[in-house]
Scaffold this motif. Structure first.
Motif, PDB file in Angstrom:
ATOM      1  N   PHE A 156       0.831  -1.196   0.000  1.00 40.71           N
ATOM      2  CA  PHE A 156       0.000   0.000   0.000  1.00 40.71           C
ATOM      3  C   PHE A 156       0.867   1.246   0.000  1.00 40.71           C
ATOM      4  O   PHE A 156       1.798   1.360   0.801  1.00 40.71           O
ATOM      5  CB  PHE A 156      -0.916   0.030   1.226  1.00 40.71           C
ATOM      6  N   THR A 157       0.545   2.185  -0.883  1.00 44.50           N
ATOM      7  CA  THR A 157       1.243   3.460  -0.907  1.00 44.50           C
ATOM      8  C   THR A 157       0.841   4.270   0.328  1.00 44.50           C
ATOM      9  O   THR A 157      -0.145   3.950   1.003  1.00 44.50           O
ATOM     10  CB  THR A 157       0.892   4.271  -2.167  1.00 44.50           C
ATOM     11  N   THR A 158       1.585   5.333   0.581  1.00 49.12           N
ATOM     12  CA  THR A 158       1.229   6.185   1.716  1.00 49.12           C
ATOM     13  C   THR A 158      -0.158   6.795   1.524  1.00 49.12           C
ATOM     14  O   THR A 158      -0.918   6.928   2.475  1.00 49.12           O
ATOM     15  CB  THR A 158       2.271   7.303   1.926  1.00 49.12           C
ATOM     16  N   ARG A 159      -0.498   7.140   0.296  1.00 51.67           N
ATOM     17  CA  ARG A 159      -1.836   7.701   0.029  1.00 51.67           C
ATOM     18  C   ARG A 159      -2.922   6.671   0.321  1.00 51.67           C
ATOM     19  O   ARG A 159      -3.951   6.995   0.903  1.00 51.67           O
ATOM     20  CB  ARG A 159      -1.947   8.183  -1.411  1.00 51.67           C
TER      21      ARG A 159
ATOM     22  N   VAL B  23       1.728   9.428   7.555  1.00 43.24           N
ATOM     23  CA  VAL B  23       1.822   7.965   7.488  1.00 43.24           C
ATOM     24  C   VAL B  23       3.268   7.536   7.722  1.00 43.24           C
ATOM     25  O   VAL B  23       3.531   6.611   8.492  1.00 43.24           O
ATOM     26  CB  VAL B  23       1.315   7.425   6.130  1.00 43.24           C
ATOM     27  N   VAL B  24       4.202   8.205   7.086  1.00 41.52           N
ATOM     28  CA  VAL B  24       5.620   7.861   7.208  1.00 41.52           C
ATOM     29  C   VAL B  24       6.079   7.974   8.660  1.00 41.52           C
ATOM     30  O   VAL B  24       6.798   7.110   9.170  1.00 41.52           O
ATOM     31  CB  VAL B  24       6.482   8.751   6.277  1.00 41.52           C
ATOM     32  N   VAL B  25       5.649   9.017   9.350  1.00 41.43           N
ATOM     33  CA  VAL B  25       6.018   9.208  10.752  1.00 41.43           C
ATOM     34  C   VAL B  25       5.446   8.084  11.618  1.00 41.43           C
ATOM     35  O   VAL B  25       6.145   7.525  12.466  1.00 41.43           O
ATOM     36  CB  VAL B  25       5.552  10.591  11.261  1.00 41.43           C
TER      37      VAL B  25
ATOM     38  N   LYS C 115       7.958  -3.568   5.958  1.00 39.96           N
ATOM     39  CA  LYS C 115       8.879  -3.260   4.869  1.00 39.96           C
ATOM     40  C   LYS C 115       8.319  -2.223   3.912  1.00 39.96           C
ATOM     41  O   LYS C 115       7.113  -2.095   3.755  1.00 39.96           O
ATOM     42  CB  LYS C 115       9.199  -4.529   4.085  1.00 39.96           C
ATOM     43  N   GLN C 116       9.253  -1.537   3.271  1.00 40.03           N
ATOM     44  CA  GLN C 116       8.884  -0.598   2.222  1.00 40.03           C
ATOM     45  C   GLN C 116       9.490  -1.103   0.922  1.00 40.03           C
ATOM     46  O   GLN C 116      10.689  -1.307   0.830  1.00 40.03           O
ATOM     47  CB  GLN C 116       9.399   0.803   2.519  1.00 40.03           C
ATOM     48  N   ARG C 117       8.638  -1.309  -0.054  1.00 39.04           N
ATOM     49  CA  ARG C 117       9.095  -1.704  -1.386  1.00 39.04           C
ATOM     50  C   ARG C 117       9.230  -0.434  -2.215  1.00 39.04           C
ATOM     51  O   ARG C 117       8.252   0.301  -2.374  1.00 39.04           O
ATOM     52  CB  ARG C 117       8.108  -2.649  -2.046  1.00 39.04           C
TER      53      ARG C 117
ATOM     54  N   GLY D 264       5.254   0.807  -2.029  1.00 43.95           N
ATOM     55  CA  GLY D 264       4.618   1.160  -0.782  1.00 43.95           C
ATOM     56  C   GLY D 264       5.062   0.260   0.366  1.00 43.95           C
ATOM     57  O   GLY D 264       6.128  -0.346   0.318  1.00 43.95           O
ATOM     58  N   TYR D 265       4.192   0.156   1.373  1.00 41.00           N
ATOM     59  CA  TYR D 265       4.495  -0.597   2.578  1.00 41.00           C
ATOM     60  C   TYR D 265       3.747  -1.928   2.592  1.00 41.00           C
ATOM     61  O   TYR D 265       2.625  -2.029   2.125  1.00 41.00           O
ATOM     62  CB  TYR D 265       4.104   0.205   3.821  1.00 41.00           C
TER      63      TYR D 265
END
Length: 127
Positions: A68-71, A89-91, A111-113, A117-118
């Motif tokens: 999933f992307t941050t959006r 979201v990143v924080v 994980k972040q790809r 996304g995550y």
């Protein structure tokens, strides 16, 4: 400025009481306790999560293998369009990693790809 404050107040109001009070969710070596917002870790430890951290981890645990992307995470967790403020979201991901990862600088579970996304990897496979 006033509109932003009103939107933030409405968002907090909508989020109250949205945590499930159901049983423990298990995934790999992780167990999420909804009632206490606790996560029991594979190493036997546990960590208390904020309401937002709980929602993020719970959502990712329910969608193993999906990225999933941050959006997308913002929409799913906060229930509204991000309007460009996805840094939130990143924080929260950073704070969550500090609680669940053995080495947050080299995450094995959350994980972040790059470019995607995550995702959550309950096996904790090293990359």
């Amino acid at each position: 400025m006033l509109e932003a404050r009103i939107q933030a107040s409405l968002r907090r109001f909508r989020q109250q009481g949205q945590l499930p009070a159901g049983p423990t969710t298990r995934c790999g070596g992780f167990a999420l306790d909804a009632a206490g917002r606790m996560v029991h870790l594979p190493d036997g430890g546990q960590a208390h999560l904020s309401a937002t951290e709980y929602r993020i981890l719970s959502f990712l645990m329910e969608h193993i293998g999906q990225c999933f992307t941050t959006r997308e995470l913002y929409v799913h967790i906060w229930g509204e369009k991000s309007l460009g403020d996805t840094r939130t979201v990143v924080v929260h991901i950073h704070n969550l990693r500090a609680k669940i990862e053995p080495d947050p600088e080299h995450p094995r579970y959350l994980k972040q790809r790059f470019g995607e996304g995550y995702t959550f990897d309950p096996a904790g496979a090293a990359e």
